[in-house]
Write a protein that holds these residues in place. Sequence first.
Motif, PDB file in Angstrom:
ATOM      1  N   ARG A 191      23.495  33.895  26.883  1.00  0.00           N
ATOM      2  CA  ARG A 191      23.168  33.895  28.306  1.00  0.00           C
ATOM      3  C   ARG A 191      24.236  33.133  29.093  1.00  0.00           C
ATOM      4  O   ARG A 191      23.941  32.226  29.870  1.00  0.00           O
ATOM      5  N   GLN A 192      25.505  33.530  28.849  1.00  0.00           N
ATOM      6  CA  GLN A 192      26.628  32.895  29.519  1.00  0.00           C
ATOM      7  C   GLN A 192      27.414  33.925  30.306  1.00  0.00           C
ATOM      8  O   GLN A 192      27.457  35.100  29.934  1.00  0.00           O
ATOM      9  N   LEU A 193      28.040  33.467  31.375  1.00  0.00           N
ATOM     10  CA  LEU A 193      28.968  34.282  32.144  1.00  0.00           C
ATOM     11  C   LEU A 193      30.303  33.542  32.115  1.00  0.00           C
ATOM     12  O   LEU A 193      30.509  32.578  32.843  1.00  0.00           O
ATOM     13  N   LEU A 194      31.173  33.977  31.207  1.00  0.00           N
ATOM     14  CA  LEU A 194      32.441  33.296  30.970  1.00  0.00           C
ATOM     15  C   LEU A 194      33.497  33.838  31.918  1.00  0.00           C
ATOM     16  O   LEU A 194      33.527  35.031  32.204  1.00  0.00           O
ATOM     17  N   ARG A 195      34.380  32.941  32.397  1.00  0.00           N
ATOM     18  CA  ARG A 195      35.478  33.344  33.270  1.00  0.00           C
ATOM     19  C   ARG A 195      36.775  32.793  32.725  1.00  0.00           C
ATOM     20  O   ARG A 195      36.828  31.642  32.290  1.00  0.00           O
ATOM     21  N   ASN A 196      37.811  33.640  32.779  1.00  0.00           N
ATOM     22  CA  ASN A 196      39.116  33.183  32.337  1.00  0.00           C
ATOM     23  C   ASN A 196      40.192  34.063  32.945  1.00  0.00           C
ATOM     24  O   ASN A 196      39.908  35.047  33.630  1.00  0.00           O
ATOM     25  N   SER A 197      41.445  33.699  32.656  1.00  0.00           N
ATOM     26  CA  SER A 197      42.609  34.481  33.044  1.00  0.00           C
ATOM     27  C   SER A 197      43.516  34.550  31.820  1.00  0.00           C
ATOM     28  O   SER A 197      43.309  33.814  30.843  1.00  0.00           O
ATOM     29  N   CYS A 198      44.497  35.449  31.883  1.00  0.00           N
ATOM     30  CA  CYS A 198      45.490  35.528  30.823  1.00  0.00           C
ATOM     31  C   CYS A 198      46.811  35.903  31.487  1.00  0.00           C
ATOM     32  O   CYS A 198      46.944  37.004  32.013  1.00  0.00           O
ATOM     33  N   ILE A 199      47.747  34.964  31.500  1.00  0.00           N
ATOM     34  CA  ILE A 199      49.014  35.153  32.190  1.00  0.00           C
ATOM     35  C   ILE A 199      50.147  34.998  31.184  1.00  0.00           C
ATOM     36  O   ILE A 199      50.197  34.002  30.457  1.00  0.00           O
ATOM     37  N   LEU A 215      34.826  38.524  45.938  1.00  0.00           N
ATOM     38  CA  LEU A 215      35.479  38.357  47.231  1.00  0.00           C
ATOM     39  C   LEU A 215      36.748  37.544  47.032  1.00  0.00           C
ATOM     40  O   LEU A 215      36.703  36.448  46.454  1.00  0.00           O
ATOM     41  N   CYS A 216      37.860  38.080  47.486  1.00  0.00           N
ATOM     42  CA  CYS A 216      39.133  37.370  47.399  1.00  0.00           C
ATOM     43  C   CYS A 216      39.294  36.508  48.641  1.00  0.00           C
ATOM     44  O   CYS A 216      39.249  37.011  49.764  1.00  0.00           O
ATOM     45  N   GLU A 217      39.443  35.211  48.451  1.00  0.00           N
ATOM     46  CA  GLU A 217      39.749  34.292  49.532  1.00  0.00           C
ATOM     47  C   GLU A 217      41.119  33.690  49.245  1.00  0.00           C
ATOM     48  O   GLU A 217      41.679  33.900  48.165  1.00  0.00           O
ATOM     49  N   HIS A 218      41.652  32.920  50.186  1.00  0.00           N
ATOM     50  CA  HIS A 218      43.011  32.411  50.008  1.00  0.00           C
ATOM     51  C   HIS A 218      43.159  31.595  48.716  1.00  0.00           C
ATOM     52  O   HIS A 218      44.035  31.866  47.916  1.00  0.00           O
ATOM     53  N   PRO A 219      42.280  30.601  48.453  1.00  0.00           N
ATOM     54  CA  PRO A 219      42.517  29.808  47.245  1.00  0.00           C
ATOM     55  C   PRO A 219      41.780  30.316  46.007  1.00  0.00           C
ATOM     56  O   PRO A 219      42.015  29.825  44.919  1.00  0.00           O
ATOM     57  N   ARG A 220      40.859  31.280  46.171  1.00  0.00           N
ATOM     58  CA  ARG A 220      39.954  31.567  45.050  1.00  0.00           C
ATOM     59  C   ARG A 220      39.310  32.942  45.180  1.00  0.00           C
ATOM     60  O   ARG A 220      39.335  33.568  46.236  1.00  0.00           O
ATOM     61  N   PHE A 221      38.690  33.353  44.053  1.00  0.00           N
ATOM     62  CA  PHE A 221      37.723  34.446  44.068  1.00  0.00           C
ATOM     63  C   PHE A 221      36.356  33.789  44.199  1.00  0.00           C
ATOM     64  O   PHE A 221      36.066  32.786  43.544  1.00  0.00           O
ATOM     65  N   ARG A 222      35.515  34.367  45.041  1.00  0.00           N
ATOM     66  CA  ARG A 222      34.134  33.907  45.171  1.00  0.00           C
ATOM     67  C   ARG A 222      33.278  35.049  44.630  1.00  0.00           C
ATOM     68  O   ARG A 222      33.400  36.173  45.096  1.00  0.00           O
ATOM     69  N   VAL A 223      32.432  34.767  43.629  1.00  0.00           N
ATOM     70  CA  VAL A 223      31.690  35.814  42.939  1.00  0.00           C
ATOM     71  C   VAL A 223      30.199  35.705  43.258  1.00  0.00           C
ATOM     72  O   VAL A 223      29.600  34.632  43.125  1.00  0.00           O
ATOM     73  N   PHE A 224      29.661  36.856  43.698  1.00  0.00           N
ATOM     74  CA  PHE A 224      28.242  36.965  44.029  1.00  0.00           C
ATOM     75  C   PHE A 224      27.599  37.967  43.076  1.00  0.00           C
ATOM     76  O   PHE A 224      28.196  38.998  42.770  1.00  0.00           O
ATOM     77  N   ASP A 266      47.955  48.128  34.497  1.00  0.00           N
ATOM     78  CA  ASP A 266      47.122  48.490  33.349  1.00  0.00           C
ATOM     79  C   ASP A 266      47.933  48.562  32.053  1.00  0.00           C
ATOM     80  O   ASP A 266      47.527  49.199  31.095  1.00  0.00           O
ATOM     81  N   SER A 267      49.086  47.889  32.029  1.00  0.00           N
ATOM     82  CA  SER A 267      49.952  47.907  30.852  1.00  0.00           C
ATOM     83  C   SER A 267      49.233  47.310  29.636  1.00  0.00           C
ATOM     84  O   SER A 267      48.535  46.304  29.749  1.00  0.00           O
ATOM     85  N   GLU A 268      49.404  47.961  28.484  1.00  0.00           N
ATOM     86  CA  GLU A 268      48.832  47.443  27.237  1.00  0.00           C
ATOM     87  C   GLU A 268      49.880  46.677  26.436  1.00  0.00           C
ATOM     88  O   GLU A 268      49.562  45.755  25.695  1.00  0.00           O
ATOM     89  N   ASP A 269      51.157  47.086  26.575  1.00  0.00           N
ATOM     90  CA  ASP A 269      52.216  46.474  25.779  1.00  0.00           C
ATOM     91  C   ASP A 269      53.483  46.346  26.610  1.00  0.00           C
ATOM     92  O   ASP A 269      54.177  47.340  26.796  1.00  0.00           O
ATOM     93  N   PRO A 270      53.803  45.178  27.170  1.00  0.00           N
ATOM     94  CA  PRO A 270      53.029  43.931  27.020  1.00  0.00           C
ATOM     95  C   PRO A 270      51.742  44.004  27.841  1.00  0.00           C
ATOM     96  O   PRO A 270      51.682  44.752  28.811  1.00  0.00           O
ATOM     97  N   PRO A 271      50.724  43.235  27.443  1.00  0.00           N
ATOM     98  CA  PRO A 271      49.463  43.305  28.181  1.00  0.00           C
ATOM     99  C   PRO A 271      49.628  42.809  29.619  1.00  0.00           C
ATOM    100  O   PRO A 271      50.353  41.845  29.863  1.00  0.00           O
ATOM    101  N   ALA A 272      48.957  43.500  30.531  1.00  0.00           N
ATOM    102  CA  ALA A 272      48.983  43.121  31.948  1.00  0.00           C
ATOM    103  C   ALA A 272      48.352  41.736  32.113  1.00  0.00           C
ATOM    104  O   ALA A 272      47.429  41.370  31.376  1.00  0.00           O
ATOM    105  N   ASP A 273      48.857  40.976  33.092  1.00  0.00           N
ATOM    106  CA  ASP A 273      48.227  39.693  33.407  1.00  0.00           C
ATOM    107  C   ASP A 273      46.806  39.942  33.913  1.00  0.00           C
ATOM    108  O   ASP A 273      46.560  40.883  34.668  1.00  0.00           O
ATOM    109  N   VAL A 274      45.888  39.097  33.491  1.00  0.00           N
ATOM    110  CA  VAL A 274      44.492  39.169  33.909  1.00  0.00           C
ATOM    111  C   VAL A 274      44.255  38.041  34.908  1.00  0.00           C
ATOM    112  O   VAL A 274      44.316  36.861  34.545  1.00  0.00           O
ATOM    113  N   ALA A 275      44.001  38.412  36.172  1.00  0.00           N
ATOM    114  CA  ALA A 275      43.779  37.410  37.218  1.00  0.00           C
ATOM    115  C   ALA A 275      42.418  36.747  37.050  1.00  0.00           C
ATOM    116  O   ALA A 275      42.268  35.543  37.220  1.00  0.00           O
ATOM    117  N   ILE A 276      41.408  37.562  36.706  1.00  0.00           N
ATOM    118  CA  ILE A 276      40.066  37.031  36.428  1.00  0.00           C
ATOM    119  C   ILE A 276      39.360  38.008  35.499  1.00  0.00           C
ATOM    120  O   ILE A 276      39.424  39.222  35.697  1.00  0.00           O
TER     121      ILE A 276
END
Length: 172
Positions: free
Chosen positions: A94-102, A129-138, A75-85
């Motif tokens: 009416r959008q559901l945007l997805r991104n990461s920040c590394i 849901l965390c799977e081996h190659p991806r997050f699956r979102v329901f 939860d670090s703010e400085d430097p900002p924590a990496d965002v996995a999703i």
Amino acid sequence: QAWETARPDAFAKLDDGHLNNSLGSPVQADVYFPRLIVPFCGHIKGGMRPGKKVLVMGIVDLNPESFAISLTCGDSEDPPADVAIELKAVFTDRQLLRNSCISGERGEEQSAIPYFPFIPDQPFRVEILCEHPRFRVFVDGHQLFDFYHRVQTLSAIDTIKINGDLQITKLG
């Protein structure tokens, strides 16, 4: 392992990491969040791994602009924590945007979804849901999209952050 808090003050965190409710009996939870107040930041015990699921239940505000749910590496703010999703629901478009920040670099944003699942003043259930190659979102039991991992060390993904125009009713 799902749990609900009717009264946010009914739980006290003990020094050994276990929880007691107000009657003194232990409460077992893989993911424990003391108060479901937005903006929210909570710890995911042991981080993510294939087969692990994060559940967010809530109610969209009456006149929402947007809200976001992020899984981060600390939860670090400085430097900002990496965002996995980061999932960001934007009601005007009416959008559901997805991104990461590394390492401070935002990835390629994804926005394609079959439909926009969130309705103002209505409850929702998001499962990541965390799977081996991806997050699956329901959302509300329907698979909405997959997001392939950009953070390779899944166990480092140990924090959930929620903010915006919503109330949280349950986390697990």
